[in-house]
Design an enzyme around this catalytic site. Structure first.
Site, PDB file in Angstrom:
ATOM      1  N   ARG A   1       2.068  65.622  24.405  1.00  0.00           N
ATOM      2  CA  ARG A   1       3.242  65.815  25.259  1.00  0.00           C
ATOM      3  C   ARG A   1       4.538  65.743  24.461  1.00  0.00           C
ATOM      4  O   ARG A   1       5.394  66.618  24.540  1.00  0.00           O
ATOM      5  CB  ARG A   1       3.248  64.760  26.374  1.00  0.00           C
ATOM      6  CG  ARG A   1       2.304  65.063  27.514  1.00  0.00           C
ATOM      7  CD  ARG A   1       2.319  63.921  28.476  1.00  0.00           C
ATOM      8  NE  ARG A   1       1.827  62.743  27.800  1.00  0.00           N
ATOM      9  CZ  ARG A   1       0.672  62.132  28.075  1.00  0.00           C
ATOM     10  NH1 ARG A   1      -0.070  62.580  29.043  1.00  0.00           N
ATOM     11  NH2 ARG A   1       0.285  61.081  27.406  1.00  0.00           N
TER      12      ARG A   1
ATOM     13  N   ALA B   1       8.472  57.641  15.677  1.00  0.00           N
ATOM     14  CA  ALA B   1       8.925  57.135  16.982  1.00  0.00           C
ATOM     15  C   ALA B   1       7.702  57.016  17.893  1.00  0.00           C
ATOM     16  O   ALA B   1       7.831  57.100  19.110  1.00  0.00           O
ATOM     17  CB  ALA B   1       9.969  58.059  17.588  1.00  0.00           C
ATOM     18  N   ALA B   2       6.524  56.840  17.284  1.00  0.00           N
ATOM     19  CA  ALA B   2       5.299  56.759  18.097  1.00  0.00           C
ATOM     20  C   ALA B   2       4.851  55.308  18.199  1.00  0.00           C
ATOM     21  O   ALA B   2       5.122  54.631  19.209  1.00  0.00           O
ATOM     22  CB  ALA B   2       4.214  57.638  17.504  1.00  0.00           C
TER      23      ALA B   2
ATOM     24  N   ASP C   1      11.496  53.954  15.090  1.00  0.00           N
ATOM     25  CA  ASP C   1      11.829  53.352  16.387  1.00  0.00           C
ATOM     26  C   ASP C   1      10.854  52.231  16.702  1.00  0.00           C
ATOM     27  O   ASP C   1      11.023  51.535  17.692  1.00  0.00           O
ATOM     28  CB  ASP C   1      11.743  54.441  17.472  1.00  0.00           C
ATOM     29  CG  ASP C   1      12.207  53.939  18.839  1.00  0.00           C
ATOM     30  OD1 ASP C   1      13.251  53.255  18.899  1.00  0.00           O
ATOM     31  OD2 ASP C   1      11.518  54.208  19.841  1.00  0.00           O
TER      32      ASP C   1
ATOM     33  N   GLU D   1       6.802  43.636  17.002  1.00  0.00           N
ATOM     34  CA  GLU D   1       8.106  43.803  17.654  1.00  0.00           C
ATOM     35  C   GLU D   1       8.444  42.549  18.453  1.00  0.00           C
ATOM     36  O   GLU D   1       7.567  42.063  19.177  1.00  0.00           O
ATOM     37  CB  GLU D   1       8.082  45.028  18.560  1.00  0.00           C
ATOM     38  CG  GLU D   1       7.926  46.314  17.764  1.00  0.00           C
ATOM     39  CD  GLU D   1       7.881  47.572  18.644  1.00  0.00           C
ATOM     40  OE1 GLU D   1       8.059  47.447  19.877  1.00  0.00           O
ATOM     41  OE2 GLU D   1       7.648  48.653  18.105  1.00  0.00           O
TER      42      GLU D   1
ATOM     43  N   HIS E   1      12.841  50.294  19.359  1.00  0.00           N
ATOM     44  CA  HIS E   1      11.891  50.867  20.320  1.00  0.00           C
ATOM     45  C   HIS E   1      12.643  51.379  21.556  1.00  0.00           C
ATOM     46  O   HIS E   1      12.399  50.953  22.690  1.00  0.00           O
ATOM     47  CB  HIS E   1      10.826  49.832  20.712  1.00  0.00           C
ATOM     48  CG  HIS E   1       9.570  50.473  21.226  1.00  0.00           C
ATOM     49  ND1 HIS E   1       8.323  49.936  21.065  1.00  0.00           N
ATOM     50  CD2 HIS E   1       9.357  51.634  21.922  1.00  0.00           C
ATOM     51  CE1 HIS E   1       7.410  50.708  21.635  1.00  0.00           C
ATOM     52  NE2 HIS E   1       8.023  51.749  22.166  1.00  0.00           N
TER      53      HIS E   1
ATOM     54  N   ALA F   1      12.194  55.378  25.033  1.00  0.00           N
ATOM     55  CA  ALA F   1      12.170  55.629  26.481  1.00  0.00           C
ATOM     56  C   ALA F   1      13.453  55.127  27.162  1.00  0.00           C
ATOM     57  O   ALA F   1      13.568  55.212  28.379  1.00  0.00           O
ATOM     58  CB  ALA F   1      10.967  54.921  27.090  1.00  0.00           C
TER      59      ALA F   1
END
Ligand SMILES: NC(=O)C1=CN([C@@H]2O[C@H](COP(=O)(O)OP(=O)(O)OC[C@H]3O[C@@H](n4cnc5c(N)ncnc54)[C@H](O)[C@@H]3O)[C@@H](O)[C@H]2O)C=CC1
Ligand SMILES: O=C(O)CCC(=O)C(=O)O
Length: 542
Positions: free
Chosen positions: A162, A242-243, A268, A273, A292, A295
Site C-alpha cells: 500500500r 519509514a517502515a 522515522d 522506541e 515515528h 501516521a
C-alpha cells in the site's frame, strides 16, 4: 481453530460494552448507543493495566505494547483489541489468539501520510535540511553545502504494498525513475504502477540512487539492509526507513553515513522506541530523524480513529468481517467435516509461496468427494500463499480480500474422479512478466486421518508428511544419488525424517523429496547442488 463468540444480543441490550482507547488519536464521536468509550490519549502503562479488567475492548496505536503482562492484567473480560494503524508488531498475536482475543487493525487509513513522510525524508536528506537547520540555529550561516536533485535519478523501493505504491506514484511526479523489489507482488501491479521490477534485492541495490523500504518487519526483512547491502548502493546514495526499525540495520546505517558512502538518510522508526539519549543515530551526519510520525497528520488520525473505532464496535457486535488480523471464520461443524484439509491447503500454499512467489494466478483442483463444501480449503491455500509477506497476517477472513488487492486471480476446478486417493487437493500457481514465458508450480496433497500428506510436486508423484523442512532435489535418475545425498546430510548431523522418490520415466529426470528435522545453511544447500549426481536442489519450510 475456534471462532470467538463476542457478544449475545441480550448482553448488548442490558449492559453497555466498554472500550478503552489508551493511545493518542482522533477517535471522533464517542457516543454510540450500547457502548461506553473512554478516550484517555497517552494513558500511563500502569494505569492501562489497572483499568483494563473493566473493559471489553482496547484500542491502541504503536506506543502500547500488548504483551503477556498486559493480557494477564486484563483478565477475562477483554475480547477485542483494535490497533489504530497498520503494523501489529507491538501486539503479541499468538498470545491474543490463544486467549480468544480478536485483533483488528486499520491498514487503509494512514498510508498516504506514511508515504508522504518517506518522500519528505528523501527531499530533506537530498538538500541537507537537518544539517542546515542545526547550523543556522547555532549561528553559522553555511551556504557551502551542495545537495542533489531528484529529477532523472532512480528510486529503489523495497516492498510495493500500500505505502510503497503511493511512494512510487509521488516519486514519479518528482520525475524519478522507480524500480522496486517485492517478490510477493504479481507482475501486473508493477505494470499498472509503471514501476520496473528488480529480480532480486541485490539487483535493485546496484542500480538506484535512493532507497526506501516499505515492508513489514518479519523474520525475512529484519536486518535485510545491512553492511553488505549498503555497500552495494552507489556512493552518494540516500536511504530512507519509514517502515519499521531494524529493517535497515541501525549500526550499519550509521557506519555508512560516517564513512561518507551514503550522502544522507532519513528514519522515522527505531528498533527501540523511544531511543535512548546515546543512540548512535543522534550523532550521525546528514541523518534526518522523526519520532515515528508517519501516521501523524490530522487527516490520517481522523481516518484511523473512525476506522478502528467502527471496526471494534462492529466486532463487539459479532461482525468480524473488517480488519481482522487473527480470527478464523469457520463454524465448528465445517471444521470437523473438513478435518485436516484446511491444514493441508495452508501447507500447500506455503510451499508454493517459496517455490514461486508473486504469482498472478492460483488454481485449486479438488478431486473426489469432500465431506463439506471445500471452498474454505481455497482460502486456507491463500492464507499459506500470502503468509510471511504482509503485516496483515492473512487468515480465513481476510485472505481472499488480500489476494484481490494483490491482483492474484483465483480459479477452482472440481473433478469427481480421484484415481489415487479418496480426495486430493492440487494447487497450481502461475507467474511471470507479461509477454514473457510463464512459470507454473504445482503441489498436491491428501489427508490420512487428520494428517496432511504431500502427494504431488510438479509432475512427480510423492508421498510425504509435509513437516519441518523439505529438500527438493532433482537428478538424472542415476544410481548412487540417494546414498551420496544422505551421506552428506549425515556428516552434518541432519536427520532425514522422511523421503520420497519420484520419476517421470525410467532413467529420466527424478525428483527426491526429503523431510529434514533441521534447516540447511546456504553453504550446505550449495554443497548439495555441487554434488555431481544432483541437478538442482531447493529447500522449503513448511
Ligand atoms: N512510519 C509510520 O508511521 C508507518 C509505518 N508503517 C509501516 O510501513 C510498512 C508498510 O506498510 P504497508 O504498505 O501498509 O504494508 P503492505 O502489507 O501493504 O505492504 C508490504 C509489502 O512488503 C512486501 N514484502 C514483504 N516481505 C518482503 C520482502 N522480504 N522483500 C520485499 N518485499 C516484501 C509485501 O509483499 C507487500 O507488498 C509496514 O512496516 C508498516 O508497519 C505503516 C504506517 C505508518
Ligand atoms: O500510529 C502509530 O502509532 C504509528 C503508525 C504505524 O507505524 C503503523 O500504522 O504501522
Amino acid at each position: 481453530m475456534t471462532v470467538p463468540v463476542l457478544t449475545s444480543p441480550d448482553q448488548v441490550a442490558s449492559t453497555p460494552l466498554r472500550v478503552l482507547i489508551c493511545d493518542e488519536m482522533n477517535p471522533g464521536d464517542l457516543h454510540h448507543e450500547g457502548f461506553e468509550i473512554d478516550y484517555e490519549g497517552n494513558l500511563p502503562r500502569e494505569e492501562t493495566l489497572r483499568r483494563l479488567p473493566e473493559y471489553d475492548a482496547l484500542i491502541t496505536r504503536s506506543r502500547t505494547k500488548v504483551d503477556r503482562e498486559l493480557l494477564a492484567a486484563a483478565g477475562e473480560r477483554l475480547r477485542v483489541i483494535g490497533r489504530g494503524g497498520v503494523g501489529v508488531d507491538n501486539i503479541d498475536l499468538e498470545a491474543c489468539s490463544r486467549r480468544g482475543i480478536l485483533v483488528l487493525n486499520a491498514p487503509e487509513s494512514n498510508n498516504v501520510s506514511a508515504a508522504e513522510l518517506a518522500i519528505m525524508h528523501l527531499l530533506a536528506a537530498a538538500r541537507g535540511l537537518t544539517r542546515s537547520d542545526r547550523k543556522t540555529r547555532a549561528g553559522e550561516w553555511d551556504r557551502k553545502f551542495l545537495g542533489v536533485e531528484l529529477k532523472d535519478k532512480t528510486l529503489g523501493i523495497v516492498g510495493l504494498g500500500r505505502i510503497g505504491s503511493i511512494v512510487a506514484d509521488r516519486a514519479q511526479g518528482l520525475r524519478l525513475k522507480v524500480v522496486a523489489f517485492d517478490p510477493y507482488v504479481p507482475e501486473n501491479k508493477f505494470e499498472r504502477l509503471g514501476v520496473e521490477r528488480a529480480a532480486s534485492l541485490d539487483e535493485l541495490l546496484t542500480q538506484v540512487d535512493f532507497l526506501t523500504v516499505h515492508t513489514p518487519l518479519t523474520g525475512e526483512t529484519q536486518g535485510m539492509i545491512g553492511t553488505r547491502e549498503l555497500a552495494l548502493l552507489r556512493p552518494g546514495s540516500i536511504v530512507v526507513n519509514a517502515a519499521r526499525g531494524g529493517i535497515v540495520e541501525e549500526a550499519a546505517l550509521v557506519e555508512a553515513l560516517k564513512s561518507g558512502h551514503l550522502f544522507g538518510a532519513g528514519v522515522d522508526v527505531f528498533v527501540e522506541e523511544p531511543p535512548t539519549p546515546d543512540h548512535p543515530f543522534l550523532g550521525a551526519p546528514n541523518l534526518g530523524i522523526t519520532a515515528h510520525l508517519g501516521a501523524n497528520t490530522f487527516e490520517a488520525q481522523e481516518r484511523v480513529g473512525a476506522e478502528i473505532v467502527g471496526r471494534v464496535l462492529a466486532a463487539l457486535h459479532g461482525d468480524v468481517s473488517r480488519g481482522a488480523v487473527n480470527a478464523p471464520a469457520l463454524d465448528a461443524r465445517t471444521l470437523e467435516l473438513l478435518g485436516g484439509h484446511l491444514d493441508l491447503g495452508e501447507k500447500l500454499g506455503r510451499i508454493l509461496a517459496q517455490l514461486l512467489p508473486g504469482a498472478h494466478d492460483l488454481e485449486v483442483t479438488f478431486r473426489g468427494e469432500f465431506a463439506a463444501d471445500p471452498a474454505p480449503i481455497v482460502t486456507a491455500a491463500l492464507v499459506g500463499y500470502l503468509s510471511g509477506s504482509t503485516d496483515e497476517r492473512p487468515n480465513m477472513i481476510n485472505a481472499r480480500a488480500l489476494a484481490k488487492e494483490r491482483g492474484l486471480n483465483l480459479a477452482v476446478r472440481e473433478e469427481q474422479d480421484s484415481p489415487d486417493y479418496q480426495t486430493e487437493v492440487v494447487v497450481k500457481v502461475t507467474g511471470g512478466a507479461q509477454g514473457e514465458k510463464q512459470r507454473t508450480r504445482t503441489v498436491g496433497g491428501t489427508v490420512f486421518g487428520r494428517s496432511p500428506r504431500l502427494t504431488r510436486l510438479r509432475d512427480y508423484r510423492v508421498e510425504l508428511a509435509p513437516e519441518g523442512f523439505i529438500l527438493i532435489a532433482s537428478n538424472q535418475d542415476r544410481p548412487g544419488a540417494v546414498a551420496k545425498l544422505s551421506n552428506l546430510l549425515g556428516t552434518w548431523g541432519i536427520n532425514i525424517a522422511g523421503m520420497a522418490l519420484g520419476r517421470a520415466q525410467k532413467g529420466g529426470q527424478a525428483l527426491f523429496t526429503l523431510t529434514l528435522d533441521d534447516g540447511l545453511t546456504p553453504e550446505q544447500l550449495q554443497a548439495i547442488r555441487d554434488l555431481d549426481v544432483i541437478d538442482s536442489a531447493f529447500l522449503v519450510r513448511v
